[in-house]
Motif scaffolding. Structure first.
Motif, PDB file in Angstrom:
ATOM      1  N   ALA A 293      34.166  56.684  17.154  1.00  0.00           N
ATOM      2  CA  ALA A 293      33.626  56.763  15.799  1.00  0.00           C
ATOM      3  C   ALA A 293      33.496  58.211  15.344  1.00  0.00           C
ATOM      4  CB  ALA A 293      32.271  56.058  15.730  1.00  0.00           C
ATOM      5  N   ALA A 294      33.036  59.069  16.248  1.00  0.00           N
ATOM      6  CA  ALA A 294      32.886  60.486  15.893  1.00  0.00           C
ATOM      7  C   ALA A 294      34.237  61.121  15.596  1.00  0.00           C
ATOM      8  CB  ALA A 294      32.186  61.232  17.029  1.00  0.00           C
ATOM      9  N   ASP A 295      35.242  60.784  16.387  1.00  0.00           N
ATOM     10  CA  ASP A 295      36.586  61.324  16.161  1.00  0.00           C
ATOM     11  C   ASP A 295      37.145  60.857  14.819  1.00  0.00           C
ATOM     12  OD1 ASP A 295      36.552  62.630  18.577  1.00  0.00           O
ATOM     13  OD2 ASP A 295      37.823  61.169  19.622  1.00  0.00           O
ATOM     14  N   PHE A 296      36.961  59.573  14.517  1.00  0.00           N
ATOM     15  CA  PHE A 296      37.484  59.038  13.264  1.00  0.00           C
ATOM     16  C   PHE A 296      36.735  59.620  12.075  1.00  0.00           C
ATOM     17  CE2 PHE A 296      38.102  55.169  10.382  1.00  0.00           C
ATOM     18  CZ  PHE A 296      39.338  55.620   9.940  1.00  0.00           C
ATOM     19  N   GLN A 297      35.433  59.780  12.218  1.00  0.00           N
ATOM     20  CA  GLN A 297      34.646  60.384  11.147  1.00  0.00           C
ATOM     21  C   GLN A 297      35.104  61.818  10.876  1.00  0.00           C
ATOM     22  OE1 GLN A 297      30.244  59.789  10.709  1.00  0.00           O
ATOM     23  NE2 GLN A 297      30.169  61.972  11.255  1.00  0.00           N
ATOM     24  N   GLU A 298      35.341  62.566  11.941  1.00  0.00           N
ATOM     25  CA  GLU A 298      35.806  63.951  11.779  1.00  0.00           C
ATOM     26  C   GLU A 298      37.154  63.977  11.061  1.00  0.00           C
ATOM     27  OE1 GLU A 298      37.973  67.492  12.330  1.00  0.00           O
ATOM     28  OE2 GLU A 298      38.495  65.635  13.392  1.00  0.00           O
ATOM     29  N   TYR A 299      38.034  63.051  11.424  1.00  0.00           N
ATOM     30  CA  TYR A 299      39.349  62.977  10.774  1.00  0.00           C
ATOM     31  C   TYR A 299      39.199  62.666   9.290  1.00  0.00           C
ATOM     32  CZ  TYR A 299      43.690  60.805   9.213  1.00  0.00           C
ATOM     33  OH  TYR A 299      44.811  60.461   8.481  1.00  0.00           O
ATOM     34  N   LEU A 300      38.371  61.670   8.957  1.00  0.00           N
ATOM     35  CA  LEU A 300      38.188  61.307   7.555  1.00  0.00           C
ATOM     36  C   LEU A 300      37.587  62.445   6.749  1.00  0.00           C
ATOM     37  CD1 LEU A 300      36.849  57.640   7.853  1.00  0.00           C
ATOM     38  CD2 LEU A 300      39.135  58.371   7.156  1.00  0.00           C
ATOM     39  N   ARG A 301      36.609  63.147   7.331  1.00  0.00           N
ATOM     40  CA  ARG A 301      35.971  64.248   6.607  1.00  0.00           C
ATOM     41  C   ARG A 301      36.944  65.400   6.399  1.00  0.00           C
ATOM     42  NH1 ARG A 301      29.680  64.699   8.792  1.00  0.00           N
ATOM     43  NH2 ARG A 301      29.030  62.652   7.992  1.00  0.00           N
ATOM     44  N   ARG A 302      37.859  65.561   7.330  1.00  0.00           N
ATOM     45  CA  ARG A 302      38.820  66.664   7.225  1.00  0.00           C
ATOM     46  C   ARG A 302      39.957  66.346   6.269  1.00  0.00           C
ATOM     47  NH1 ARG A 302      42.915  66.818  10.693  1.00  0.00           N
ATOM     48  NH2 ARG A 302      41.698  65.627  12.211  1.00  0.00           N
ATOM     49  N   THR A 303      40.334  65.055   6.158  1.00  0.00           N
ATOM     50  CA  THR A 303      41.537  64.708   5.412  1.00  0.00           C
ATOM     51  C   THR A 303      41.303  63.945   4.113  1.00  0.00           C
ATOM     52  OG1 THR A 303      41.798  62.624   6.651  1.00  0.00           O
ATOM     53  CG2 THR A 303      42.868  64.608   7.550  1.00  0.00           C
ATOM     54  N   LYS A 304      40.167  63.229   4.010  1.00  0.00           N
ATOM     55  CA  LYS A 304      40.014  62.340   2.860  1.00  0.00           C
ATOM     56  C   LYS A 304      38.674  62.442   2.158  1.00  0.00           C
ATOM     57  CE  LYS A 304      43.266  58.903   4.703  1.00  0.00           C
ATOM     58  NZ  LYS A 304      43.461  57.489   5.084  1.00  0.00           N
ATOM     59  N   ASP A 305      37.582  62.367   2.935  1.00  0.00           N
ATOM     60  CA  ASP A 305      36.254  62.253   2.325  1.00  0.00           C
ATOM     61  C   ASP A 305      35.263  63.097   3.110  1.00  0.00           C
ATOM     62  OD1 ASP A 305      33.841  61.579   1.245  1.00  0.00           O
ATOM     63  OD2 ASP A 305      33.953  59.441   1.718  1.00  0.00           O
ATOM     64  N   PRO A 306      34.841  64.237   2.569  1.00  0.00           N
ATOM     65  CA  PRO A 306      33.914  65.116   3.293  1.00  0.00           C
ATOM     66  C   PRO A 306      32.578  64.461   3.632  1.00  0.00           C
ATOM     67  CG  PRO A 306      34.896  66.252   1.430  1.00  0.00           C
ATOM     68  CD  PRO A 306      35.267  64.816   1.284  1.00  0.00           C
ATOM     69  N   ALA A 307      32.265  63.356   2.963  1.00  0.00           N
ATOM     70  CA  ALA A 307      30.980  62.687   3.202  1.00  0.00           C
ATOM     71  C   ALA A 307      31.126  61.403   4.027  1.00  0.00           C
ATOM     72  CB  ALA A 307      30.302  62.370   1.887  1.00  0.00           C
ATOM     73  N   ALA A 308      32.296  61.161   4.582  1.00  0.00           N
ATOM     74  CA  ALA A 308      32.544  59.909   5.312  1.00  0.00           C
ATOM     75  C   ALA A 308      31.587  59.747   6.489  1.00  0.00           C
ATOM     76  CB  ALA A 308      33.982  59.866   5.802  1.00  0.00           C
ATOM     77  N   VAL A 309      31.140  58.512   6.695  1.00  0.00           N
ATOM     78  CA  VAL A 309      30.280  58.187   7.832  1.00  0.00           C
ATOM     79  C   VAL A 309      30.893  56.991   8.560  1.00  0.00           C
ATOM     80  CG1 VAL A 309      28.018  57.368   8.578  1.00  0.00           C
ATOM     81  CG2 VAL A 309      28.195  59.040   6.716  1.00  0.00           C
TER      82      VAL A 309
END
Length: 231
Positions: free
Chosen positions: A203-219
């Protein structure tokens, strides 16, 4: 010590009214129990009247309409209580319960219990082929749905998105993963605890990916096998 995949084991699957496990209601539920050799020795199946309309998009997936559920289903509280009772017996005997993306199914069940003021169960030991596959084959490309992984491991999945078929296919997939990856042939109590950590890391890895590529606020929530109530 022989692997859990050479002892009695069970699989659990739900079909529901929606994607959010805290809001979804049970429509169908299945538990499949096999012996040490993988022969099915008992099946439990339920059809519930969820007490709410089943959205068309959900019915299109699992085939159960609101009218069918109302005409043929048991009361939702009865189904939730009976499902939990069977699972509780399995867990009490140390029989692992296999569930694909377990945090969805067990969260739905937990919230149904809260909704109907039923006793909560503690789901352990649980084996989740989704979490295990992501850990063992981290860099594999493509879809990791149950259908996709069953195709990859040559596991028959007839009637996909029915809880009975999905439960048995999930069990066969877990067996195949254990046969391929020795790290998954651990003691079930240890494997359960390890999956808690794997789920959190994933979950942490996927969250980091989303925040870096799509949504800075992704949880992305990493609790497993049950998501906590919303605060």
């Amino acid at each position: 010590m022989t692997s859990w995949s050479m002892h009695p084991r069970a699989a659990f699957d739900l079909e529901t009214t929606g994607k959010d496990p805290r809001e979804a209601r049970i429509v169908t539920a299945s538990i499949v129990l096999v012996d040490h050799g993988g022969t099915v020795v008992e099946r439990f199946e339920w059809l519930a009247d969820p007490g709410v309309d089943i959205p068309e998009e959900a019915a299109a997936i699992h085939g159960i309409t609101t009218a069918h559920a109302q005409a043929n289903g048991q009361f939702a509280d009865v189904v939730a209580a009976e499902v939990a009772a069977v699972l509780a017996v399995l867990f009490a005997h140390g029989i692992p319960v296999i569930a694909f993306n377990a945090s969805y199914d067990f969260t739905v069940l937990a919230h149904e219990a809260r909704r109907h003021q039923l006793e909560q169960i503690t789901p352990a030991p649980v084996i989740d082929p989704f979490i295990c596959h992501k850990k063992m084959e981290k860099y594999r490309k493509g879809s990791r749905t149950l259908v996709a992984l069953c195709e990859e491991y040559a596991i028959d999945l007839m009637d996909a998105h029915t809880s009975a078929a999905d439960a048995e296919a999930t069990l066969r997939l877990a067996d195949a993963l254990a046969a391929k990856h020795s790290a998954l042939r651990a003691d079930v109590t240890e494997l359960h605890a390890t999956q808690v950590e794997w789920a959190r890391e994933q979950a942490a890895d996927f969250q980091e990916y989303l925040r870096r590529t799509k949504d800075p606020a992704a949880v992305v929530e990493g609790d497993w096998p049950v998501l906590p109530p919303r605060s």
